[in-house]
Design a protein around this motif. Structure first.
Motif, PDB file in Angstrom:
ATOM      1  N   HIS A   1       0.822  -1.208   0.000  1.00  0.00           N
ATOM      2  CA  HIS A   1       0.000   0.000   0.000  1.00  0.00           C
ATOM      3  C   HIS A   1       0.856   1.259   0.000  1.00  0.00           C
ATOM      4  N   GLN A   2       2.075   1.156   0.554  1.00  0.00           N
ATOM      5  CA  GLN A   2       2.985   2.290   0.559  1.00  0.00           C
ATOM      6  C   GLN A   2       4.414   1.769   0.528  1.00  0.00           C
ATOM      7  N   PRO A   3       5.384   2.614   0.184  1.00  0.00           N
ATOM      8  CA  PRO A   3       6.775   2.155   0.138  1.00  0.00           C
ATOM      9  C   PRO A   3       7.238   1.622   1.491  1.00  0.00           C
ATOM     10  N   ILE A   4       8.136   0.648   1.459  1.00  0.00           N
ATOM     11  CA  ILE A   4       8.693   0.075   2.683  1.00  0.00           C
ATOM     12  C   ILE A   4      10.184   0.401   2.748  1.00  0.00           C
ATOM     13  N   ALA A   5      10.768   0.202   3.937  1.00  0.00           N
ATOM     14  CA  ALA A   5      12.189   0.492   4.130  1.00  0.00           C
ATOM     15  C   ALA A   5      13.055  -0.748   3.943  1.00  0.00           C
ATOM     16  N   THR A   6      12.580  -1.895   4.454  1.00  0.00           N
ATOM     17  CA  THR A   6      13.373  -3.125   4.371  1.00  0.00           C
ATOM     18  C   THR A   6      12.468  -4.307   4.035  1.00  0.00           C
ATOM     19  N   PRO A   7      12.946  -5.251   3.221  1.00  0.00           N
ATOM     20  CA  PRO A   7      12.123  -6.407   2.848  1.00  0.00           C
ATOM     21  C   PRO A   7      11.721  -7.287   4.024  1.00  0.00           C
ATOM     22  N   ASP A   8      12.650  -7.518   4.965  1.00  0.00           N
ATOM     23  CA  ASP A   8      12.360  -8.489   6.028  1.00  0.00           C
ATOM     24  C   ASP A   8      11.685  -7.862   7.242  1.00  0.00           C
ATOM     25  N   GLY A   9      11.377  -6.555   7.184  1.00  0.00           N
ATOM     26  CA  GLY A   9      10.795  -5.922   8.352  1.00  0.00           C
ATOM     27  C   GLY A   9       9.363  -5.466   8.193  1.00  0.00           C
ATOM     28  N   GLU A  10       8.811  -5.573   6.976  1.00  0.00           N
ATOM     29  CA  GLU A  10       7.484  -5.019   6.728  1.00  0.00           C
ATOM     30  C   GLU A  10       6.703  -5.898   5.766  1.00  0.00           C
ATOM     31  N   PHE A  11       5.396  -5.668   5.739  1.00  0.00           N
ATOM     32  CA  PHE A  11       4.539  -6.402   4.804  1.00  0.00           C
ATOM     33  C   PHE A  11       4.737  -5.909   3.379  1.00  0.00           C
ATOM     34  N   ALA A  12       4.826  -6.844   2.455  1.00  0.00           N
ATOM     35  CA  ALA A  12       4.804  -6.573   1.019  1.00  0.00           C
ATOM     36  C   ALA A  12       4.630  -7.916   0.325  1.00  0.00           C
ATOM     37  N   VAL A  13       4.225  -7.891  -0.919  1.00  0.00           N
ATOM     38  CA  VAL A  13       4.127  -9.106  -1.731  1.00  0.00           C
ATOM     39  C   VAL A  13       5.257  -9.086  -2.752  1.00  0.00           C
ATOM     40  N   TRP A  14       6.073 -10.134  -2.729  1.00  0.00           N
ATOM     41  CA  TRP A  14       7.229 -10.265  -3.612  1.00  0.00           C
ATOM     42  C   TRP A  14       7.041 -11.484  -4.509  1.00  0.00           C
ATOM     43  N   HIS A  15       7.551 -11.404  -5.743  1.00  0.00           N
ATOM     44  CA  HIS A  15       7.430 -12.514  -6.694  1.00  0.00           C
ATOM     45  C   HIS A  15       8.800 -13.136  -6.940  1.00  0.00           C
ATOM     46  N   ILE A  16       8.992 -14.345  -6.438  1.00  0.00           N
ATOM     47  CA  ILE A  16      10.279 -15.032  -6.512  1.00  0.00           C
ATOM     48  C   ILE A  16      10.675 -15.332  -7.951  1.00  0.00           C
ATOM     49  N   ASN A  17       9.723 -15.815  -8.738  1.00  0.00           N
ATOM     50  CA  ASN A  17      10.016 -16.277 -10.101  1.00  0.00           C
ATOM     51  C   ASN A  17       9.490 -15.331 -11.179  1.00  0.00           C
ATOM     52  N   GLY A  18       9.337 -14.044 -10.839  1.00  0.00           N
ATOM     53  CA  GLY A  18       8.853 -13.079 -11.812  1.00  0.00           C
ATOM     54  C   GLY A  18       7.338 -12.973 -11.798  1.00  0.00           C
ATOM     55  N   PHE A  19       6.808 -11.986 -12.549  1.00  0.00           N
ATOM     56  CA  PHE A  19       5.363 -11.812 -12.598  1.00  0.00           C
ATOM     57  C   PHE A  19       4.931 -11.255 -13.948  1.00  0.00           C
ATOM     58  N   MET A  20       3.637 -11.370 -14.201  1.00  0.00           N
ATOM     59  CA  MET A  20       3.114 -11.293 -15.557  1.00  0.00           C
ATOM     60  C   MET A  20       3.298  -9.943 -16.230  1.00  0.00           C
ATOM     61  N   ARG A  21       3.347  -8.856 -15.503  1.00  0.00           N
ATOM     62  CA  ARG A  21       3.481  -7.563 -16.194  1.00  0.00           C
ATOM     63  C   ARG A  21       4.884  -7.371 -16.762  1.00  0.00           C
TER      64      ARG A  21
ATOM     65  N   SER B   1       7.005  -9.808 -18.634  1.00  0.00           N
ATOM     66  CA  SER B   1       7.008 -11.177 -19.166  1.00  0.00           C
ATOM     67  C   SER B   1       8.415 -11.774 -19.209  1.00  0.00           C
ATOM     68  N   ARG B   2       9.438 -10.936 -19.385  1.00  0.00           N
ATOM     69  CA  ARG B   2      10.802 -11.472 -19.458  1.00  0.00           C
ATOM     70  C   ARG B   2      11.301 -11.952 -18.094  1.00  0.00           C
ATOM     71  N   SER B   3      10.600 -11.580 -17.028  1.00  0.00           N
ATOM     72  CA  SER B   3      11.005 -12.020 -15.688  1.00  0.00           C
ATOM     73  C   SER B   3      10.530 -13.423 -15.368  1.00  0.00           C
ATOM     74  N   ILE B   4       9.584 -13.957 -16.134  1.00  0.00           N
ATOM     75  CA  ILE B   4       8.963 -15.243 -15.833  1.00  0.00           C
ATOM     76  C   ILE B   4       9.990 -16.366 -15.916  1.00  0.00           C
ATOM     77  N   ARG B   5      10.125 -17.108 -14.824  1.00  0.00           N
ATOM     78  CA  ARG B   5      11.057 -18.237 -14.761  1.00  0.00           C
ATOM     79  C   ARG B   5      10.276 -19.530 -14.969  1.00  0.00           C
ATOM     80  N   LEU B   6      10.413 -20.123 -16.137  1.00  0.00           N
ATOM     81  CA  LEU B   6       9.641 -21.320 -16.487  1.00  0.00           C
ATOM     82  C   LEU B   6      10.511 -22.550 -16.733  1.00  0.00           C
TER      83      LEU B   6
END
Length: 294
Positions: free
Chosen positions: A145-165, A167-172
Protein backbone atom coordinates in the motif's frame (compact mmCIF):
# COMPACT_ATOMS: atom_id res chain seq x y z
CA UNK A 1 2.23 -28.68 15.77
CA UNK A 2 -0.51 -27.46 13.43
CA UNK A 3 -1.01 -24.43 11.18
CA UNK A 4 -3.03 -22.44 13.71
CA UNK A 5 -0.38 -22.94 16.39
CA UNK A 6 2.41 -21.91 13.98
CA UNK A 7 0.55 -18.70 13.09
CA UNK A 8 -0.33 -17.87 16.69
CA UNK A 9 3.15 -18.42 18.13
CA UNK A 10 5.24 -16.97 15.28
CA UNK A 11 3.08 -14.33 13.65
CA UNK A 12 5.59 -11.49 14.11
CA UNK A 13 8.55 -13.41 12.67
CA UNK A 14 7.07 -15.16 9.63
CA UNK A 15 7.48 -14.73 5.91
CA UNK A 16 4.85 -16.65 3.93
CA UNK A 17 6.01 -18.58 0.86
CA UNK A 18 2.87 -19.07 -1.22
CA UNK A 19 2.52 -21.36 -4.25
CA UNK A 20 -0.15 -21.98 -6.87
CA UNK A 21 -2.29 -24.06 -4.53
CA UNK A 22 -3.99 -20.88 -3.37
CA UNK A 23 -5.19 -20.26 -6.95
CA UNK A 24 -6.51 -23.79 -7.38
CA UNK A 25 -8.47 -23.78 -4.13
CA UNK A 26 -12.21 -23.15 -4.69
CA UNK A 27 -11.53 -22.21 -8.31
CA UNK A 28 -13.90 -23.03 -11.16
CA UNK A 29 -11.12 -22.61 -13.74
CA UNK A 30 -9.72 -25.73 -15.40
CA UNK A 31 -6.56 -24.02 -16.65
CA UNK A 32 -5.04 -22.71 -13.44
CA UNK A 33 -2.28 -25.32 -13.18
CA UNK A 34 1.17 -24.98 -14.71
CA UNK A 35 0.88 -28.52 -16.14
CA UNK A 36 -2.24 -27.70 -18.12
CA UNK A 37 -0.93 -24.37 -19.36
CA UNK A 38 2.35 -25.88 -20.55
CA UNK A 39 0.46 -28.65 -22.33
CA UNK A 40 -1.71 -26.03 -24.04
CA UNK A 41 1.40 -24.25 -25.33
CA UNK A 42 2.96 -27.58 -26.35
CA UNK A 43 -0.08 -28.50 -28.43
CA UNK A 44 -0.12 -25.06 -30.02
CA UNK A 45 3.54 -24.69 -30.90
CA UNK A 46 4.91 -28.17 -31.64
CA UNK A 47 4.04 -30.91 -34.11
CA UNK A 48 4.17 -33.56 -31.41
CA UNK A 49 0.85 -34.16 -29.66
CA UNK A 50 0.80 -34.76 -25.90
CA UNK A 51 -2.11 -34.97 -23.46
CA UNK A 52 0.04 -35.44 -20.36
CA UNK A 53 3.52 -34.47 -19.27
CA UNK A 54 5.35 -37.80 -19.48
CA UNK A 55 7.21 -39.38 -16.61
CA UNK A 56 10.93 -38.76 -16.48
CA UNK A 57 10.81 -35.03 -17.23
CA UNK A 58 10.21 -32.17 -14.79
CA UNK A 59 7.95 -29.21 -15.53
CA UNK A 60 10.95 -26.95 -15.96
CA UNK A 61 12.60 -29.39 -18.38
CA UNK A 62 9.30 -29.77 -20.24
CA UNK A 63 9.25 -26.02 -20.83
CA UNK A 64 12.81 -26.16 -22.20
CA UNK A 65 11.77 -29.06 -24.43
CA UNK A 66 8.89 -26.91 -25.67
CA UNK A 67 11.26 -24.02 -26.33
CA UNK A 68 13.56 -26.29 -28.34
CA UNK A 69 10.71 -28.03 -30.22
CA UNK A 70 8.52 -25.06 -31.20
CA UNK A 71 7.92 -24.68 -34.90
CA UNK A 72 8.10 -20.87 -34.95
CA UNK A 73 11.22 -19.33 -33.42
CA UNK A 74 9.53 -15.91 -33.36
CA UNK A 75 6.99 -16.98 -30.71
CA UNK A 76 7.57 -15.42 -27.30
CA UNK A 77 6.63 -18.28 -24.98
CA UNK A 78 6.97 -16.24 -21.80
CA UNK A 79 4.55 -13.64 -23.12
CA UNK A 80 2.11 -16.30 -24.29
CA UNK A 81 2.25 -17.94 -20.87
CA UNK A 82 1.42 -14.57 -19.30
CA UNK A 83 -1.54 -14.19 -21.66
CA UNK A 84 -2.96 -17.44 -20.27
CA UNK A 85 -3.04 -15.80 -16.83
CA UNK A 86 -5.34 -13.02 -17.99
CA UNK A 87 -8.65 -13.09 -16.17
CA UNK A 88 -7.38 -14.80 -13.00
CA UNK A 89 -9.10 -13.07 -10.09
CA UNK A 90 -8.53 -12.75 -6.37
CA UNK A 91 -11.06 -14.67 -4.28
CA UNK A 92 -12.11 -14.31 -0.67
CA UNK A 93 -9.35 -16.57 0.63
CA UNK A 94 -6.69 -14.51 -1.19
CA UNK A 95 -7.95 -11.40 0.63
CA UNK A 96 -8.07 -13.21 3.96
CA UNK A 97 -4.45 -14.37 3.74
CA UNK A 98 -3.16 -10.99 2.51
CA UNK A 99 -5.05 -9.13 5.24
CA UNK A 100 -3.61 -11.48 7.87
CA UNK A 101 -0.07 -10.89 6.56
CA UNK A 102 -0.57 -7.14 6.46
CA UNK A 103 -2.00 -7.11 10.00
CA UNK A 104 1.09 -8.87 11.38
CA UNK A 105 3.64 -7.15 9.07
CA UNK A 106 4.57 -10.45 7.41
CA UNK A 107 6.17 -10.41 3.95
CA UNK A 108 4.60 -12.68 1.34
CA UNK A 109 6.92 -14.33 -1.18
CA UNK A 110 5.09 -16.08 -3.98
CA UNK A 111 6.25 -18.37 -6.76
CA UNK A 112 3.12 -17.40 -8.73
CA UNK A 113 3.29 -15.22 -11.84
CA UNK A 114 -0.27 -13.85 -11.58
CA UNK A 115 -1.02 -10.82 -9.42
CA UNK A 116 -4.05 -12.19 -7.56
CA UNK A 117 -2.44 -11.68 -4.14
CA UNK A 118 -1.63 -8.02 -4.78
CA UNK A 119 -5.00 -7.48 -6.47
CA UNK A 120 -6.77 -8.92 -3.43
CA UNK A 121 -6.36 -5.68 -1.47
CA UNK A 122 -5.42 -3.39 -4.37
CA UNK A 123 -1.71 -3.08 -3.64
CA UNK A 124 0.47 -0.90 -5.86
CA UNK A 125 3.91 -1.48 -7.39
CA UNK A 126 7.06 -0.11 -5.74
CA UNK A 127 10.83 -0.52 -6.08
CA UNK A 128 13.55 -0.45 -3.43
CA UNK A 129 16.78 1.44 -4.13
CA UNK A 130 19.69 -0.50 -5.56
CA UNK A 131 21.32 -1.29 -8.88
CA UNK A 132 19.54 -0.14 -12.01
CA UNK A 133 16.17 -1.82 -12.53
CA UNK A 134 16.00 -4.90 -14.77
CA UNK A 135 12.76 -6.53 -15.87
CA UNK A 136 14.66 -9.84 -16.15
CA UNK A 137 15.16 -10.00 -12.38
CA UNK A 138 12.87 -7.49 -10.62
CA UNK A 139 13.93 -8.74 -7.19
CA UNK A 140 13.74 -5.26 -5.62
CA UNK A 141 10.19 -4.79 -6.91
CA UNK A 142 7.24 -5.43 -4.60
CA UNK A 143 3.54 -4.72 -4.08
CA UNK A 144 2.27 -2.86 -1.02
CA UNK A 145 0.00 0.00 0.00
CA UNK A 146 2.99 2.29 0.56
CA UNK A 147 6.77 2.16 0.14
CA UNK A 148 8.69 0.07 2.68
CA UNK A 149 12.19 0.49 4.13
CA UNK A 150 13.37 -3.12 4.37
CA UNK A 151 12.12 -6.41 2.85
CA UNK A 152 12.36 -8.49 6.03
CA UNK A 153 10.79 -5.92 8.35
CA UNK A 154 7.48 -5.02 6.73
CA UNK A 155 4.54 -6.40 4.80
CA UNK A 156 4.80 -6.57 1.02
CA UNK A 157 4.13 -9.11 -1.73
CA UNK A 158 7.23 -10.26 -3.61
CA UNK A 159 7.43 -12.51 -6.69
CA UNK A 160 10.28 -15.03 -6.51
CA UNK A 161 10.02 -16.28 -10.10
CA UNK A 162 8.85 -13.08 -11.81
CA UNK A 163 5.36 -11.81 -12.60
CA UNK A 164 3.11 -11.29 -15.56
CA UNK A 165 3.48 -7.56 -16.19
CA UNK A 166 7.20 -8.17 -16.86
CA UNK A 167 7.01 -11.18 -19.17
CA UNK A 168 10.80 -11.47 -19.46
CA UNK A 169 11.01 -12.02 -15.69
CA UNK A 170 8.96 -15.24 -15.83
CA UNK A 171 11.06 -18.24 -14.76
CA UNK A 172 9.64 -21.32 -16.49
CA UNK A 173 12.51 -23.48 -17.72
CA UNK A 174 15.48 -25.15 -16.09
CA UNK A 175 17.75 -22.68 -17.90
CA UNK A 176 15.72 -19.83 -16.34
CA UNK A 177 16.16 -21.36 -12.87
CA UNK A 178 19.90 -21.73 -13.41
CA UNK A 179 20.02 -18.04 -14.30
CA UNK A 180 18.31 -17.23 -11.00
CA UNK A 181 20.77 -19.44 -9.11
CA UNK A 182 23.69 -17.66 -10.78
CA UNK A 183 22.28 -14.23 -9.91
CA UNK A 184 21.52 -15.20 -6.29
CA UNK A 185 24.92 -16.84 -5.85
CA UNK A 186 26.62 -13.59 -6.86
CA UNK A 187 24.58 -11.63 -4.29
CA UNK A 188 25.17 -14.16 -1.51
CA UNK A 189 28.80 -15.15 -2.04
CA UNK A 190 30.61 -12.53 -4.14
CA UNK A 191 31.85 -9.00 -3.60
CA UNK A 192 32.76 -7.10 -0.47
CA UNK A 193 29.20 -7.17 0.93
CA UNK A 194 28.59 -10.89 0.68
CA UNK A 195 26.14 -12.45 3.12
CA UNK A 196 28.57 -14.83 4.83
CA UNK A 197 30.57 -11.94 6.36
CA UNK A 198 29.41 -11.25 9.91
CA UNK A 199 29.37 -7.45 9.78
CA UNK A 200 27.10 -7.45 6.72
CA UNK A 201 23.98 -8.92 8.38
CA UNK A 202 21.95 -5.77 7.69
CA UNK A 203 23.82 -4.44 4.69
CA UNK A 204 24.71 -7.20 2.25
CA UNK A 205 24.38 -7.37 -1.53
CA UNK A 206 20.84 -8.76 -1.40
CA UNK A 207 19.50 -6.81 1.57
CA UNK A 208 17.19 -4.77 -0.68
CA UNK A 209 15.68 -7.86 -2.32
CA UNK A 210 13.22 -10.56 -1.24
CA UNK A 211 16.27 -12.79 -0.59
CA UNK A 212 16.68 -11.01 2.75
CA UNK A 213 13.40 -12.55 3.93
CA UNK A 214 14.61 -16.05 3.06
CA UNK A 215 17.69 -15.75 5.27
CA UNK A 216 16.38 -13.62 8.12
CA UNK A 217 12.74 -14.63 8.68
CA UNK A 218 10.98 -17.78 9.81
CA UNK A 219 9.45 -19.33 6.68
CA UNK A 220 5.99 -20.87 6.24
CA UNK A 221 5.41 -22.72 2.96
CA UNK A 222 1.81 -23.24 1.81
CA UNK A 223 0.30 -24.29 -1.51
CA UNK A 224 3.70 -25.14 -2.93
CA UNK A 225 4.84 -28.54 -4.17
CA UNK A 226 8.50 -27.74 -3.51
CA UNK A 227 9.41 -30.97 -5.29
CA UNK A 228 12.63 -31.70 -7.19
CA UNK A 229 11.60 -29.45 -10.10
CA UNK A 230 11.80 -26.40 -7.78
CA UNK A 231 15.56 -26.26 -8.33
CA UNK A 232 16.07 -22.60 -7.47
CA UNK A 233 14.05 -22.48 -4.26
CA UNK A 234 15.47 -25.76 -3.01
CA UNK A 235 19.00 -24.50 -3.69
CA UNK A 236 18.19 -21.37 -1.66
CA UNK A 237 17.06 -23.54 1.25
CA UNK A 238 20.39 -25.39 1.11
CA UNK A 239 22.25 -22.05 1.19
CA UNK A 240 20.01 -20.92 4.07
CA UNK A 241 20.92 -24.03 6.08
CA UNK A 242 24.63 -23.44 5.38
CA UNK A 243 24.23 -19.83 6.53
CA UNK A 244 22.75 -20.96 9.84
CA UNK A 245 25.60 -23.44 10.31
CA UNK A 246 28.00 -20.55 9.76
CA UNK A 247 26.08 -18.27 12.14
CA UNK A 248 24.20 -20.55 14.60
CA UNK A 249 22.76 -17.62 16.60
CA UNK A 250 20.95 -16.40 13.47
CA UNK A 251 19.10 -19.67 12.90
CA UNK A 252 15.42 -19.31 12.00
CA UNK A 253 12.57 -21.82 11.81
CA UNK A 254 10.69 -23.08 8.75
CA UNK A 255 7.52 -25.11 8.25
CA UNK A 256 6.15 -26.86 5.17
CA UNK A 257 2.39 -27.24 5.60
CA UNK A 258 0.38 -29.31 3.13
CA UNK A 259 -2.97 -31.04 2.74
CA UNK A 260 -4.16 -33.93 0.61
CA UNK A 261 -1.86 -36.70 -0.58
CA UNK A 262 1.24 -37.61 1.38
CA UNK A 263 4.49 -36.11 0.13
CA UNK A 264 7.30 -38.43 -0.91
CA UNK A 265 9.87 -39.80 1.50
CA UNK A 266 12.64 -38.11 -0.50
CA UNK A 267 10.93 -34.76 -0.18
CA UNK A 268 10.56 -35.23 3.56
CA UNK A 269 14.26 -36.10 3.87
CA UNK A 270 15.22 -32.98 1.91
CA UNK A 271 12.95 -30.62 3.86
CA UNK A 272 14.08 -31.87 7.24
CA UNK A 273 17.75 -31.71 6.22
CA UNK A 274 17.40 -27.99 5.48
CA UNK A 275 15.65 -27.34 8.79
CA UNK A 276 12.05 -27.33 7.58
CA UNK A 277 9.44 -29.08 9.74
CA UNK A 278 6.79 -30.97 7.76
CA UNK A 279 3.20 -30.44 8.97
CA UNK A 280 0.05 -31.96 7.47
CA UNK A 281 -3.15 -29.90 7.63
CA UNK A 282 -6.47 -31.67 8.11
CA UNK A 283 -7.96 -30.18 4.95
CA UNK A 284 -7.51 -27.62 2.19
CA UNK A 285 -10.13 -25.52 3.97
CA UNK A 286 -7.85 -25.32 6.99
CA UNK A 287 -4.85 -24.49 4.79
CA UNK A 288 -6.41 -21.66 2.80
CA UNK A 289 -9.33 -20.42 4.85
CA UNK A 290 -9.81 -21.51 8.43
CA UNK A 291 -6.52 -20.40 9.93
CA UNK A 292 -6.31 -16.86 8.54
CA UNK A 293 -8.99 -15.05 10.51
CA UNK A 294 -7.72 -12.04 12.43
Amino acid sequence: MNLQKILTENQQQLALIVGNGINRYNSTSKVNSWDQMLLELWEKHTKVGSTIIPQGISLTEFYDALDLSRTDARVNLQKEFCNLLAGWEALAHHRMLVNWAKHFSCPILTTNFDESLSDATKLSLHHLDGPSFTDFYPWQTYFSHQPIATPDGEFAVWHINGFMRYSRSIRLGLSHYMGSVERARALIHKGEKRLFVERHRDNWNGSNTWLDCVFHRDLLFIGLGLDSSEVFLRWLLIERAKYFKHFPKRKRHAWYVYAGNEISQGQQVFLRSVGCEVVKANSYDELYSGAWSI
